[in-house]
Design a protein around this motif. Structure first.
Motif, PDB file in Angstrom:
ATOM      1  N   GLY A   1      12.812  -5.769 -12.288  1.00 51.70           N
ATOM      2  CA  GLY A   1      12.309  -5.306 -13.579  1.00 51.70           C
ATOM      3  C   GLY A   1      11.122  -4.376 -13.475  1.00 51.70           C
ATOM      4  O   GLY A   1      10.441  -4.122 -14.464  1.00 51.70           O
ATOM      5  N   GLU A   2      10.838  -3.856 -12.286  1.00 51.14           N
ATOM      6  CA  GLU A   2       9.709  -2.955 -12.070  1.00 51.14           C
ATOM      7  C   GLU A   2      10.167  -1.727 -11.304  1.00 51.14           C
ATOM      8  O   GLU A   2      11.228  -1.722 -10.692  1.00 51.14           O
ATOM      9  CB  GLU A   2       8.611  -3.654 -11.262  1.00 51.14           C
ATOM     10  CG  GLU A   2       8.010  -4.850 -11.949  1.00 51.14           C
ATOM     11  CD  GLU A   2       6.927  -5.505 -11.107  1.00 51.14           C
ATOM     12  OE1 GLU A   2       6.657  -5.015  -9.986  1.00 51.14           O
ATOM     13  OE2 GLU A   2       6.358  -6.488 -11.571  1.00 51.14           O
ATOM     14  N   TYR A   3       9.351  -0.675 -11.353  1.00 53.67           N
ATOM     15  CA  TYR A   3       9.598   0.512 -10.534  1.00 53.67           C
ATOM     16  C   TYR A   3       8.298   0.937  -9.872  1.00 53.67           C
ATOM     17  O   TYR A   3       7.204   0.693 -10.387  1.00 53.67           O
ATOM     18  CB  TYR A   3      10.175   1.669 -11.360  1.00 53.67           C
ATOM     19  CG  TYR A   3       9.167   2.350 -12.255  1.00 53.67           C
ATOM     20  CD1 TYR A   3       8.479   3.475 -11.829  1.00 53.67           C
ATOM     21  CD2 TYR A   3       8.888   1.874 -13.537  1.00 53.67           C
ATOM     22  CE1 TYR A   3       7.556   4.113 -12.643  1.00 53.67           C
ATOM     23  CE2 TYR A   3       7.975   2.489 -14.360  1.00 53.67           C
ATOM     24  CZ  TYR A   3       7.307   3.609 -13.913  1.00 53.67           C
ATOM     25  OH  TYR A   3       6.390   4.224 -14.712  1.00 53.67           O
ATOM     26  N   ILE A   4       8.420   1.535  -8.693  1.00 53.23           N
ATOM     27  CA  ILE A   4       7.282   2.092  -7.974  1.00 53.23           C
ATOM     28  C   ILE A   4       7.711   3.459  -7.449  1.00 53.23           C
ATOM     29  O   ILE A   4       8.759   3.579  -6.824  1.00 53.23           O
ATOM     30  CB  ILE A   4       6.834   1.203  -6.798  1.00 53.23           C
ATOM     31  CG1 ILE A   4       6.523  -0.208  -7.287  1.00 53.23           C
ATOM     32  CG2 ILE A   4       5.623   1.809  -6.098  1.00 53.23           C
ATOM     33  CD1 ILE A   4       6.271  -1.193  -6.169  1.00 53.23           C
ATOM     34  N   ILE A   5       6.900   4.474  -7.731  1.00 56.26           N
ATOM     35  CA  ILE A   5       7.167   5.820  -7.229  1.00 56.26           C
ATOM     36  C   ILE A   5       6.273   6.040  -6.014  1.00 56.26           C
ATOM     37  O   ILE A   5       5.054   5.850  -6.079  1.00 56.26           O
ATOM     38  CB  ILE A   5       6.912   6.882  -8.307  1.00 56.26           C
ATOM     39  CG1 ILE A   5       7.873   6.664  -9.479  1.00 56.26           C
ATOM     40  CG2 ILE A   5       7.061   8.281  -7.726  1.00 56.26           C
ATOM     41  CD1 ILE A   5       7.659   7.599 -10.634  1.00 56.26           C
ATOM     42  N   TYR A   6       6.902   6.435  -4.895  1.00 52.46           N
ATOM     43  CA  TYR A   6       6.201   6.685  -3.642  1.00 52.46           C
ATOM     44  C   TYR A   6       6.369   8.145  -3.240  1.00 52.46           C
ATOM     45  O   TYR A   6       7.371   8.761  -3.568  1.00 52.46           O
ATOM     46  CB  TYR A   6       6.799   5.831  -2.512  1.00 52.46           C
ATOM     47  CG  TYR A   6       6.606   4.350  -2.656  1.00 52.46           C
ATOM     48  CD1 TYR A   6       5.418   3.745  -2.259  1.00 52.46           C
ATOM     49  CD2 TYR A   6       7.616   3.549  -3.153  1.00 52.46           C
ATOM     50  CE1 TYR A   6       5.256   2.372  -2.362  1.00 52.46           C
ATOM     51  CE2 TYR A   6       7.462   2.178  -3.265  1.00 52.46           C
ATOM     52  CZ  TYR A   6       6.279   1.599  -2.865  1.00 52.46           C
ATOM     53  OH  TYR A   6       6.122   0.239  -2.974  1.00 52.46           O
ATOM     54  N   THR A   7       5.398   8.673  -2.479  1.00 49.17           N
ATOM     55  CA  THR A   7       5.604   9.966  -1.841  1.00 49.17           C
ATOM     56  C   THR A   7       6.661   9.758  -0.756  1.00 49.17           C
ATOM     57  O   THR A   7       6.694   8.713  -0.100  1.00 49.17           O
ATOM     58  CB  THR A   7       4.307  10.514  -1.222  1.00 49.17           C
ATOM     59  OG1 THR A   7       3.826   9.581  -0.258  1.00 49.17           O
ATOM     60  CG2 THR A   7       3.262  10.781  -2.283  1.00 49.17           C
ATOM     61  N   ALA A   8       7.529  10.731  -0.570  1.00 43.94           N
ATOM     62  CA  ALA A   8       8.678  10.543   0.316  1.00 43.94           C
ATOM     63  C   ALA A   8       8.287  10.489   1.793  1.00 43.94           C
ATOM     64  O   ALA A   8       8.850   9.698   2.541  1.00 43.94           O
ATOM     65  CB  ALA A   8       9.705  11.649   0.080  1.00 43.94           C
ATOM     66  N   LEU A   9       7.348  11.289   2.234  1.00 46.46           N
ATOM     67  CA  LEU A   9       7.035  11.340   3.657  1.00 46.46           C
ATOM     68  C   LEU A   9       6.006  10.305   4.097  1.00 46.46           C
ATOM     69  O   LEU A   9       6.168   9.655   5.118  1.00 46.46           O
ATOM     70  CB  LEU A   9       6.570  12.741   4.048  1.00 46.46           C
ATOM     71  CG  LEU A   9       7.628  13.828   3.919  1.00 46.46           C
ATOM     72  CD1 LEU A   9       7.047  15.177   4.277  1.00 46.46           C
ATOM     73  CD2 LEU A   9       8.824  13.507   4.783  1.00 46.46           C
ATOM     74  N   ALA A  10       4.937  10.133   3.337  1.00 45.91           N
ATOM     75  CA  ALA A  10       3.875   9.207   3.738  1.00 45.91           C
ATOM     76  C   ALA A  10       4.050   7.820   3.120  1.00 45.91           C
ATOM     77  O   ALA A  10       3.366   6.881   3.515  1.00 45.91           O
ATOM     78  CB  ALA A  10       2.518   9.769   3.353  1.00 45.91           C
TER      79      ALA A  10
END
Length: 93
Positions: free
Chosen positions: A53-62
């Motif tokens: 029920g959650e989302y987290i956006i990450y930078t793709a490389l680091a």
């Protein structure tokens, strides 16, 4: 655990069916939710992990945390903006 794998292949070489490909594996870190979906944005610079029920956006490389919140699903626009579906009839842009 989250890992990134990169093919190490010389330009101009052809792989045969069933041949093992050399991979360079890099440990990126841990995810704070149990991942049920992983989607990259159209430009490939960030990725979103959805689960529990959650989302987290990450930078793709680091693999650095850029944004987070509650959502059942996240979708990307062609320009890189995103929308979240919080409930069956509620969408946030």
């Amino acid at each position: 655990e989250t890992q990134m794998a990169t093919f190490k292949w010389a330009a101009g070489e052809a792989a045969t069916d069933g041949e093992r490909l050399p991979l360079a594996v890099k440990e990126l870190g841990n995810c704070e939710v149990y991942p049920q979906a992983l989607k990259h944005d159209p430009k490939g610079r960030v990725a979103v992990v959805c689960g529990d029920g959650e989302y987290i956006i990450y930078t793709a490389l680091a693999w650095r945390n850029k944004s987070f919140g509650t959502a059942m699903e996240v979708v990307w626009s062609p320009s890189g903006d995103y929308a979240t579906r919080d409930a069956p009839a509620r969408i946030k842009l």
